[in-house]
Design a protein around this motif. Sequence first.
Motif, PDB file in Angstrom:
ATOM      1  N   GLY A  86      -3.625  -4.996  -3.481  1.00 49.93           N
ATOM      2  CA  GLY A  86      -4.736  -4.071  -3.347  1.00 49.93           C
ATOM      3  C   GLY A  86      -5.708  -4.488  -2.274  1.00 49.93           C
ATOM      4  O   GLY A  86      -5.552  -5.534  -1.639  1.00 49.93           O
ATOM      5  N   VAL A  87      -6.733  -3.636  -2.084  1.00 49.43           N
ATOM      6  CA  VAL A  87      -7.755  -3.846  -1.058  1.00 49.43           C
ATOM      7  C   VAL A  87      -9.132  -3.548  -1.649  1.00 49.43           C
ATOM      8  O   VAL A  87      -9.254  -2.850  -2.652  1.00 49.43           O
ATOM      9  N   TYR A  88     -10.161  -4.090  -0.990  1.00 51.60           N
ATOM     10  CA  TYR A  88     -11.551  -3.833  -1.359  1.00 51.60           C
ATOM     11  C   TYR A  88     -12.200  -2.966  -0.283  1.00 51.60           C
ATOM     12  O   TYR A  88     -11.831  -3.039   0.882  1.00 51.60           O
ATOM     13  N   THR A  89     -13.204  -2.172  -0.674  1.00 49.35           N
ATOM     14  CA  THR A  89     -14.028  -1.462   0.294  1.00 49.35           C
ATOM     15  C   THR A  89     -15.337  -2.230   0.448  1.00 49.35           C
ATOM     16  O   THR A  89     -15.589  -3.202  -0.268  1.00 49.35           O
ATOM     17  N   GLU A  90     -16.186  -1.767   1.385  1.00 47.60           N
ATOM     18  CA  GLU A  90     -17.444  -2.454   1.681  1.00 47.60           C
ATOM     19  C   GLU A  90     -18.301  -2.690   0.438  1.00 47.60           C
ATOM     20  O   GLU A  90     -19.011  -3.683   0.354  1.00 47.60           O
ATOM     21  N   ASP A  91     -18.274  -1.750  -0.486  1.00 51.90           N
ATOM     22  CA  ASP A  91     -19.129  -1.877  -1.675  1.00 51.90           C
ATOM     23  C   ASP A  91     -18.495  -2.729  -2.776  1.00 51.90           C
ATOM     24  O   ASP A  91     -19.038  -2.839  -3.863  1.00 51.90           O
ATOM     25  N   GLY A  92     -17.331  -3.335  -2.481  1.00 56.41           N
ATOM     26  CA  GLY A  92     -16.687  -4.213  -3.454  1.00 56.41           C
ATOM     27  C   GLY A  92     -15.723  -3.523  -4.404  1.00 56.41           C
ATOM     28  O   GLY A  92     -15.135  -4.158  -5.272  1.00 56.41           O
ATOM     29  N   THR A  93     -15.537  -2.207  -4.237  1.00 56.43           N
ATOM     30  CA  THR A  93     -14.598  -1.481  -5.092  1.00 56.43           C
ATOM     31  C   THR A  93     -13.177  -1.910  -4.748  1.00 56.43           C
ATOM     32  O   THR A  93     -12.793  -1.969  -3.580  1.00 56.43           O
ATOM     33  N   TYR A  94     -12.404  -2.195  -5.790  1.00 61.87           N
ATOM     34  CA  TYR A  94     -11.013  -2.623  -5.614  1.00 61.87           C
ATOM     35  C   TYR A  94     -10.085  -1.436  -5.839  1.00 61.87           C
ATOM     36  O   TYR A  94     -10.262  -0.682  -6.797  1.00 61.87           O
ATOM     37  N   PHE A  95      -9.118  -1.267  -4.939  1.00 63.92           N
ATOM     38  CA  PHE A  95      -8.111  -0.221  -5.074  1.00 63.92           C
ATOM     39  C   PHE A  95      -6.737  -0.853  -5.080  1.00 63.92           C
ATOM     40  O   PHE A  95      -6.367  -1.549  -4.127  1.00 63.92           O
ATOM     41  N   LYS A  96      -5.972  -0.608  -6.129  1.00 64.52           N
ATOM     42  CA  LYS A  96      -4.592  -1.071  -6.177  1.00 64.52           C
ATOM     43  C   LYS A  96      -3.761  -0.202  -5.242  1.00 64.52           C
ATOM     44  O   LYS A  96      -3.913   1.014  -5.213  1.00 64.52           O
ATOM     45  N   ILE A  97      -2.888  -0.844  -4.470  1.00 62.21           N
ATOM     46  CA  ILE A  97      -1.983  -0.108  -3.581  1.00 62.21           C
ATOM     47  C   ILE A  97      -0.758   0.294  -4.385  1.00 62.21           C
ATOM     48  O   ILE A  97      -0.084  -0.544  -4.963  1.00 62.21           O
ATOM     49  N   THR A  98      -0.475   1.598  -4.415  1.00 61.86           N
ATOM     50  CA  THR A  98       0.684   2.078  -5.169  1.00 61.86           C
ATOM     51  C   THR A  98       1.785   2.624  -4.269  1.00 61.86           C
ATOM     52  O   THR A  98       2.855   2.974  -4.760  1.00 61.86           O
ATOM     53  N   GLY A  99       1.515   2.689  -2.956  1.00 62.21           N
ATOM     54  CA  GLY A  99       2.538   3.146  -2.020  1.00 62.21           C
ATOM     55  C   GLY A  99       2.161   2.766  -0.594  1.00 62.21           C
ATOM     56  O   GLY A  99       0.987   2.758  -0.241  1.00 62.21           O
ATOM     57  N   ILE A 100       3.194   2.438   0.201  1.00 65.14           N
ATOM     58  CA  ILE A 100       2.981   2.036   1.594  1.00 65.14           C
ATOM     59  C   ILE A 100       4.051   2.667   2.468  1.00 65.14           C
ATOM     60  O   ILE A 100       5.232   2.649   2.115  1.00 65.14           O
ATOM     61  N   LYS A 101       3.622   3.206   3.588  1.00 63.78           N
ATOM     62  CA  LYS A 101       4.546   3.688   4.618  1.00 63.78           C
ATOM     63  C   LYS A 101       3.985   3.245   5.961  1.00 63.78           C
ATOM     64  O   LYS A 101       2.788   3.009   6.093  1.00 63.78           O
ATOM     65  N   TYR A 102       4.854   3.193   6.948  1.00 65.64           N
ATOM     66  CA  TYR A 102       4.431   2.855   8.302  1.00 65.64           C
ATOM     67  C   TYR A 102       4.782   4.029   9.207  1.00 65.64           C
ATOM     68  O   TYR A 102       5.876   4.571   9.131  1.00 65.64           O
ATOM     69  N   HIS A 103       3.825   4.427  10.039  1.00 62.12           N
ATOM     70  CA  HIS A 103       4.046   5.541  10.961  1.00 62.12           C
ATOM     71  C   HIS A 103       3.371   5.210  12.283  1.00 62.12           C
ATOM     72  O   HIS A 103       2.142   5.123  12.351  1.00 62.12           O
ATOM     73  N   LYS A 104       4.189   4.982  13.321  1.00 63.35           N
ATOM     74  CA  LYS A 104       3.695   4.574  14.631  1.00 63.35           C
ATOM     75  C   LYS A 104       2.827   3.335  14.456  1.00 63.35           C
ATOM     76  O   LYS A 104       3.261   2.371  13.860  1.00 63.35           O
ATOM     77  N   GLU A 105       1.585   3.359  14.973  1.00 61.02           N
ATOM     78  CA  GLU A 105       0.731   2.179  14.839  1.00 61.02           C
ATOM     79  C   GLU A 105      -0.094   2.192  13.550  1.00 61.02           C
ATOM     80  O   GLU A 105      -0.928   1.317  13.340  1.00 61.02           O
ATOM     81  N   PHE A 106       0.143   3.156  12.681  1.00 59.81           N
ATOM     82  CA  PHE A 106      -0.644   3.314  11.464  1.00 59.81           C
ATOM     83  C   PHE A 106       0.098   2.803  10.233  1.00 59.81           C
ATOM     84  O   PHE A 106       1.323   2.752  10.192  1.00 59.81           O
ATOM     85  N   VAL A 107      -0.705   2.462   9.219  1.00 61.91           N
ATOM     86  CA  VAL A 107      -0.189   2.170   7.889  1.00 61.91           C
ATOM     87  C   VAL A 107      -0.713   3.287   6.990  1.00 61.91           C
ATOM     88  O   VAL A 107      -1.903   3.604   7.017  1.00 61.91           O
ATOM     89  N   ILE A 108       0.181   3.906   6.233  1.00 59.72           N
ATOM     90  CA  ILE A 108      -0.205   4.962   5.303  1.00 59.72           C
ATOM     91  C   ILE A 108      -0.220   4.340   3.903  1.00 59.72           C
ATOM     92  O   ILE A 108       0.801   3.821   3.437  1.00 59.72           O
ATOM     93  N   LEU A 109      -1.386   4.367   3.254  1.00 54.35           N
ATOM     94  CA  LEU A 109      -1.509   3.774   1.924  1.00 54.35           C
ATOM     95  C   LEU A 109      -1.790   4.844   0.885  1.00 54.35           C
ATOM     96  O   LEU A 109      -2.545   5.786   1.117  1.00 54.35           O
ATOM     97  N   LYS A 110      -1.183   4.652  -0.272  1.00 60.56           N
ATOM     98  CA  LYS A 110      -1.539   5.421  -1.471  1.00 60.56           C
ATOM     99  C   LYS A 110      -2.311   4.447  -2.345  1.00 60.56           C
ATOM    100  O   LYS A 110      -1.807   3.381  -2.704  1.00 60.56           O
ATOM    101  N   LEU A 111      -3.560   4.781  -2.631  1.00 52.88           N
ATOM    102  CA  LEU A 111      -4.434   3.929  -3.429  1.00 52.88           C
ATOM    103  C   LEU A 111      -4.635   4.547  -4.802  1.00 52.88           C
ATOM    104  O   LEU A 111      -4.884   5.760  -4.910  1.00 52.88           O
TER     105      LEU A 111
END
Length: 168
Positions: free
Chosen positions: A40-65
């Motif tokens: 998972g990842v945190y946002t600026e305010d400290g909220t934690y999001f579990k990553i439930t899906g990942i894809k890669y597209h060109k230079e981007f990462v597509i996340l399902k949180l």
Amino acid sequence: METGEKLIDVGQIVNTHGLRGEVKIIPRTDYPEFFDEISGVYTEDGTYFKITGIKYHKEFVILKLRGINSIEEAERMRQKVLYVKRSLFDSLPEGTYLIADIIGLEVKDDERSYGYVTDVFQTGANDVYTVEKNGGETIYVPALKSVILETNIEEGYIKVNLPEGLLD
């Protein structure tokens, strides 16, 4: 943002992707596959999001949180910076560095200091270090093996062999 541990900026949400709440990330690492290795990842305010899906597209990462389930919810995440605990990067492959570790390093050769890294941008072919010269000018140093002779995070410097004409 209280996690009890130093957090590192690993990317920024730049857009939505699809209708089910996926977000498009610009990764701030030259090793974007690390998203496969974290939960998972945190946002600026400290909220934690579990990553439930990942894809890669060109230079981007597509996340399902987890908890972001619609395009409207994903839209509210746009421009948020994502963080992970610094300890996740304690075992990076040899020669791989976090941008956060590169910024602030002194750039020098055997004879003089050129200044300090203030930014790193990724061109696709290689990273380029923005170096504020002592005296206020800016130079752009390509992060190529022929130019970067040594990176020493612990001692705070990058030893370079600048190409002919770079300082002109």
